[in-house]
Design a protein around this motif. Structure first.
Motif, PDB file in Angstrom:
ATOM      1  N   GLY A 153      30.520   0.143 -60.355  1.00 17.91           N
ATOM      2  CA  GLY A 153      30.221  -1.221 -60.746  1.00 17.91           C
ATOM      3  C   GLY A 153      28.922  -1.707 -60.134  1.00 17.91           C
ATOM      4  O   GLY A 153      28.327  -1.048 -59.277  1.00 17.91           O
ATOM      5  N   ASN A 154      28.458  -2.865 -60.570  1.00 22.50           N
ATOM      6  CA  ASN A 154      27.255  -3.485 -60.039  1.00 22.50           C
ATOM      7  C   ASN A 154      27.644  -4.848 -59.491  1.00 22.50           C
ATOM      8  O   ASN A 154      28.832  -5.128 -59.318  1.00 22.50           O
ATOM      9  N   ARG A 155      26.679  -5.705 -59.222  1.00 26.50           N
ATOM     10  CA  ARG A 155      27.027  -7.058 -58.765  1.00 26.50           C
ATOM     11  C   ARG A 155      27.845  -7.753 -59.833  1.00 26.50           C
ATOM     12  O   ARG A 155      27.582  -7.603 -61.030  1.00 26.50           O
ATOM     13  N   TRP A 156      28.824  -8.528 -59.408  1.00 28.02           N
ATOM     14  CA  TRP A 156      29.756  -9.153 -60.336  1.00 28.02           C
ATOM     15  C   TRP A 156      29.467 -10.644 -60.371  1.00 28.02           C
ATOM     16  O   TRP A 156      30.155 -11.447 -59.726  1.00 28.02           O
ATOM     17  N   SER A 157      28.418 -11.018 -61.100  1.00 34.36           N
ATOM     18  CA  SER A 157      27.962 -12.408 -61.069  1.00 34.36           C
ATOM     19  C   SER A 157      29.044 -13.369 -61.554  1.00 34.36           C
ATOM     20  O   SER A 157      29.184 -14.482 -61.030  1.00 34.36           O
ATOM     21  N   GLU A 158      29.846 -12.950 -62.540  1.00 34.03           N
ATOM     22  CA  GLU A 158      30.898 -13.838 -63.031  1.00 34.03           C
ATOM     23  C   GLU A 158      31.911 -14.123 -61.934  1.00 34.03           C
ATOM     24  O   GLU A 158      32.312 -15.277 -61.712  1.00 34.03           O
ATOM     25  N   LEU A 159      32.333 -13.075 -61.215  1.00 36.09           N
ATOM     26  CA  LEU A 159      33.282 -13.267 -60.122  1.00 36.09           C
ATOM     27  C   LEU A 159      32.671 -14.097 -59.004  1.00 36.09           C
ATOM     28  O   LEU A 159      33.331 -14.973 -58.427  1.00 36.09           O
ATOM     29  N   GLU A 160      31.414 -13.847 -58.680  1.00 32.16           N
ATOM     30  CA  GLU A 160      30.765 -14.615 -57.616  1.00 32.16           C
ATOM     31  C   GLU A 160      30.755 -16.104 -57.941  1.00 32.16           C
ATOM     32  O   GLU A 160      31.048 -16.940 -57.067  1.00 32.16           O
TER      33      GLU A 160
END
Length: 387
Positions: free
Chosen positions: A62-69
């Motif tokens: 995975g990569n950065r999870w902007s939605e979760l952040e």
């Protein structure tokens, strides 16, 4: 309990059909009320999100999870009034690894890592795993106007040595279920600053406050002056019963502190589980109705436990203000010597032994299970402890 009818908190799911730490440690005739995971199915929104992620069929890194952040930013602001930022978040495969990373990053070999007792066992084990010195102080036993366990600031300061570098803190507290008062936390913050410590605040149980009169206050929100020395640990694992998906977040406001922390993560921890990320996003975005229903079930279960304890001579319970964990004091009971082993042998009920938390004569009971299963376990314990 009308809020709980939308969700099924009553069916006891057979957990032995899949490998389960909780249900396979003991023989099949033992009812396990020990390790801190619940016996409830996770929220429907989480299960549907996992199904959708599985349907994609590709499970690469995975990569950065902007939605979760951004979802966690919203959760923090809505529930706790703490305005965190996406860049403060360091998503990791679990909170216990985060304890180790913090001790590794902010204390050198032989330096001190301080924590209270009683405490969740990994707090006591972490320093030794890394060649750091374990330092402890005792919480004050129940007393005061609310009859709760208390933080004794004099004991805390007396335990700080010249080589102490890190304080591992638990808020709300595991195993006592204490929601710390603002004056206690502010006093702790003063000592952390005075002695130039880094504090790791494990706040995994913050979404499980049972006493509505004692809302959780994140240490970072209450004491913003700690920003350059504070690591806050959050996770969906306890609240939404997804511990096996190994997903947690270290919230670190200060950029320099965050970089030092992440430098130790590199090469030591794997990428975060992509299914765990999907579950966390669904839990924080859509799990609130389920959480509210869960809290009522836990309050009802706690009331049932209190009714039974009232008929167990010499057993004392300070009702937890948060968590689904009860810290039982057997020191004046007939089982004072070894309550864990005697209840396991005579009642076929498994609790968590107090010495693992740094206290003899106690045991921790997990009441996060369907009420009928809890009732059966308590009836077994009645046969050993009852009047």
């Amino acid at each position: 309990m009308s809020d709980a009818v939308t969700f099924d908190f009553h069916t006891l799911i057979d957990r032995r059909q899949h490998p389960s730490v909780k249900w396979q440690r003991y023989p099949d005739d033992v009812l396990p009320l020990w390790v801190a995971d619940m016996d409830f199915a996770s929220p429907p929104a989480v299960i549907e999100a996992l199904k959708a992620r599985l349907a994609h069929g590709v499970f690469g890194y995975g990569n950065r999870w902007s939605e979760l952040e951004h979802t966690l930013v919203e959760w923090s602001g809505m529930h706790y009034g703490w305005a965190i930022e996406p860049e403060w978040q360091c998503w990791l495969p679990g909170a216990v690894p985060a304890l180790h990373i913090a001790a590794l990053a902010f204390a050198e070999a032989g330096e001190g890592v301080l924590t209270p007792r009683p405490i969740y066992p990994p707090f006591l084990a972490t320093p030794g795993h890394l060649g750091r010195q374990l330092q402890t102080f005792e919480l004050a036993e129940p007393g005061g106007s609310d009859g709760q366990w208390r933080l004794d600031l004099e004991r805390l300061e007396a335990a700080i040595e010249p080589n102490t570098r890190v304080l591992l803190w638990c808020h709300p507290h595991n195993p006592t279920g204490r929601v710390w008062r603002a004056d206690e936390l502010c006093g702790l913050a003063e000592l952390v600053q005075k002695h130039d410590l880094v504090v790791v605040s494990d706040e995994l149980h913050c979404d499980l406050v049972l006493d509505p009169q004692r809302p959780h206050q994140p240490l970072g929100a209450l004491c913003p002056q700690l920003a350059e020395r504070l690591i806050t640990l959050w996770a969906p694992s306890k609240t939404f019963n997804v511990a096996g998906l190994s997903t947690a977040c270290a919230v670190i406001e200060d950029r320099t502190l965050r970089q030092r922390f992440l430098a130790k993560v590199e090469g030591l921890l794997p990428h975060v589980n992509v299914l765990g990320i999907a579950a966390a996003q669904a839990a924080y975005a859509h799990g609130e109705p389920w959480r509210q229903a869960l809290l009522q079930v836990l309050r009802d279960n706690l009331a049932l436990l209190e009714q039974h304890v009232a008929h167990w001579p010499g057993v004392h319970l300070v009702s937890p203000q948060a968590t689904y964990l009860a810290w039982l004091d057997f020191r004046q009971s007939a089982l004072a010597g070894d309550p864990y082993r005697r209840l396991l042998k005579q009642a076929r009920v498994a609790l968590s032994p107090g010495p693992d938390y740094g206290r003899e004569g106690f045991a921790r009971l997990n009441f996060g299970t369907p009420t009928a299963a809890l009732a059966e376990a308590l009836q077994r314990m009645d046969g050993v402890l009852g009047e």
